[in-house]
Write a protein that holds these residues in place. Structure first.
Motif, mmCIF file in Angstrom:
data_model
loop_
_atom_site.group_PDB
_atom_site.id
_atom_site.type_symbol
_atom_site.label_atom_id
_atom_site.label_comp_id
_atom_site.label_asym_id
_atom_site.label_seq_id
_atom_site.Cartn_x
_atom_site.Cartn_y
_atom_site.Cartn_z
ATOM 1 N N ALA A 87 128.816 55.136 104.108
ATOM 2 C CA ALA A 87 129.364 56.314 104.813
ATOM 3 C C ALA A 87 128.435 57.505 104.623
ATOM 4 O O ALA A 87 127.525 57.747 105.414
ATOM 5 N N THR A 88 128.666 58.266 103.577
ATOM 6 C CA THR A 88 127.825 59.416 103.242
ATOM 7 C C THR A 88 127.886 59.634 101.743
ATOM 8 O O THR A 88 128.962 59.444 101.142
ATOM 9 N N ARG A 90 128.151 62.196 100.024
ATOM 10 C CA ARG A 90 129.063 63.265 99.634
ATOM 11 C C ARG A 90 130.517 62.819 99.571
ATOM 12 O O ARG A 90 131.366 63.565 99.080
ATOM 13 N N THR A 285 132.204 67.561 108.768
ATOM 14 C CA THR A 285 130.798 67.291 108.471
ATOM 15 C C THR A 285 130.623 65.908 107.857
ATOM 16 O O THR A 285 129.684 65.173 108.200
ATOM 17 N N LEU A 286 131.524 65.531 106.940
ATOM 18 C CA LEU A 286 131.438 64.207 106.324
ATOM 19 C C LEU A 286 131.620 63.100 107.362
ATOM 20 O O LEU A 286 130.909 62.078 107.336
ATOM 21 N N GLU A 289 128.453 62.912 109.414
ATOM 22 C CA GLU A 289 127.380 62.260 108.659
ATOM 23 C C GLU A 289 127.572 60.747 108.621
ATOM 24 O O GLU A 289 126.587 59.992 108.664
ATOM 25 N N THR A 290 128.815 60.300 108.535
ATOM 26 C CA THR A 290 129.086 58.859 108.561
ATOM 27 C C THR A 290 128.666 58.251 109.888
ATOM 28 O O THR A 290 128.074 57.163 109.937
ATOM 29 N N GLN A 292 126.377 59.481 111.894
ATOM 30 C CA GLN A 292 124.920 59.546 111.947
ATOM 31 C C GLN A 292 124.285 58.371 111.197
ATOM 32 O O GLN A 292 123.320 57.772 111.668
ATOM 33 N N ARG A 293 124.822 58.049 110.036
ATOM 34 C CA ARG A 293 124.293 56.912 109.283
ATOM 35 C C ARG A 293 124.506 55.611 110.043
ATOM 36 O O ARG A 293 123.642 54.733 110.058
#
Length: 400
Positions: A87-88, A90, A285-286, A289-290, A292-293
């Motif tokens: 995931a991310t 963070r 944001t989290l 980011e997930t 995006q990954r």
């Protein structure tokens, strides 16, 4: 509005060690009070449920719980590392606050502390036969709690560290943060109507950041009290979630009292990492980011990206009030001013990062366009306008 002291208490209770220490202390307390409860024990029970009945069970628990706890910790760390990798990174701090995992591990450690301490006390001759009956009864309760925790742990392990569990955890925490901020867009302070809230206001001095990092928490109660006593006002320049360098203005104080500004700086918490407490965009944001990954060339999983966008749409649709709240009607701290969280800011945290990574995938961009189109029909006119404006920016050909 939550106070800083209550915030720290809440953060402590979310940590793993707190429940472990709490249950371990309760275990020791139960052993300590056992001799005082002998008056409630019938005389004939000492021969059947005394020292000889309790010691074998306690010995098994003392040896077994240590192994189970160590094994469970290894599983937890492996699952959390997997979730952070898929995931991310963070999200790791959020996973550490998983209450089910904390409760299960605390039960295991508490059972180990109870059984080992009881064995030591028995060997030292601390308990009489009547007290041993109380310890045996407590041991039965502990065993029942451990068995229940094991069953709960087995069920929880089926999803621990998975993408579904991770996304669900982020969405749940984000929904709470978004709804709290929607109810109080300015955290109970007065809304700043100026377009450039970062510019230094006239007749003001800077409240410097005590350190470099992210603004994590603004103690509105303390700032309002301080400004009221000084017959002045505080204007927040950096909202929770924004990054600031040490010495830079994090807020403005409408006075010339430098000592008052230094005191006010201590009421604005700055740290290395962001927090959900007053930052509604952190969860968005989290999730972004997930996605995006998932869209990176090494993973290439557009399905996860589309699932994330579905969760983002749901959060923004359900957590945004239908009516635009009037910040003037809910001002608990009239001596503190700050800019409200805008719908465009929330959308910018959610969709543009995904668009940047998924611009070459038609299915991802088609989902995003449909999602923004749906949000452009939101009953809240601010959210509707922001969604339409972002759609026109990301898909200029379709808007012509």
């Amino acid at each position: 509005m939550i106070s800083r002291t209550l915030l720290y208490v809440r953060r402590i209770t979310r940590q793993l060690w707190f429940r472990v220490v709490l249950l371990s202390a309760c275990s020791l307390l139960a052993l300590a009070v056992a001799p005082w409860l002998t008056g409630f024990i019938p005389e004939d029970l000492g021969d059947r449920f005394g020292r000889d009945a309790a010691l074998p069970v306690l010995t098994i628990l003392a040896s077994g719980m240590l192994a189970v706890t160590t094994f469970s910790l290894n599983i937890m760390v492996s699952a959390y590392r997997t979730a952070a990798a898929t995931a991310t990174p963070r999200v790791y701090r959020l996973l550490l606050e998983d209450t089910i995992t904390q409760s299960v591990l605390a039960t295991f450690v508490g059972g180990f502390v109870f059984s080992l301490s009881a064995v030591i006390l028995f060997r030292s001759g601390f308990y009489t036969e009547d007290a041993a009956v109380v310890v045996f009864a407590t041991t039965v309760v502990i065993v029942a709690l451990i068995v229940g925790s094991i069953l709960r742990w087995i069920d929880h392990l089926s999803g621990l560290g998975s993408m579904d569990h991770t996304l669900r955890l982020i969405e749940t925490r984000s929904r709470t943060s978004l709804r709290q901020r929607a109810e109080r867009p300015c955290l109970g302070g007065c809304a700043i109507t100026d377009d450039d809230s970062d510019a230094r206001p006239a007749d003001s001095i800077a409240i410097p950041a005590a350190e470099s990092g992210f603004v994590r928490f603004i103690d509105m109660t303390a700032l309002n009290t301080l400004a009221k006593e000084g017959d002045t006002r505080v204007r927040i320049a950096r909202s929770p979630g924004e990054f600031v360098l040490r010495g830079q203005p994090v807020a403005w104080l409408f006075t010339e009292d430098e000592d008052l500004a230094d005191t006010a700086s201590g009421h604005i918490e700055i740290g290395d990492v962001r927090s959900f407490d007053q930052d509604p965009s952190f969860g968005l944001t989290l999730l972004a980011e997930t996605a995006q990954r998932a869209l990176s060339p090494g993973i290439n999983d557009p399905g996860t990206a589309m699932e994330v966008m579905g969760r983002l749409e749901r959060l923004l649709w359900e957590s945004t009030p239908n009516d635009i709240p009037d910040a003037r009607e809910d001002v608990s701290f009239p001596h503190v001013e700050m800019p409200p969280v805008t719908a465009r800011h929330l959308l910018d945290c959610a969709f543009p990062p995904i668009a940047h990574c998924g611009k070459d995938d038609p299915s991802v961009m088609d989902w995003m366009q449909k999602g923004l189109t749906a949000l452009s029909d939101h009953p809240n006119s601010d959210m509707a306008k922001a969604a339409q404006s972002l759609a026109d920016h990301l898909f200029p050909a379709q808007s012509d």
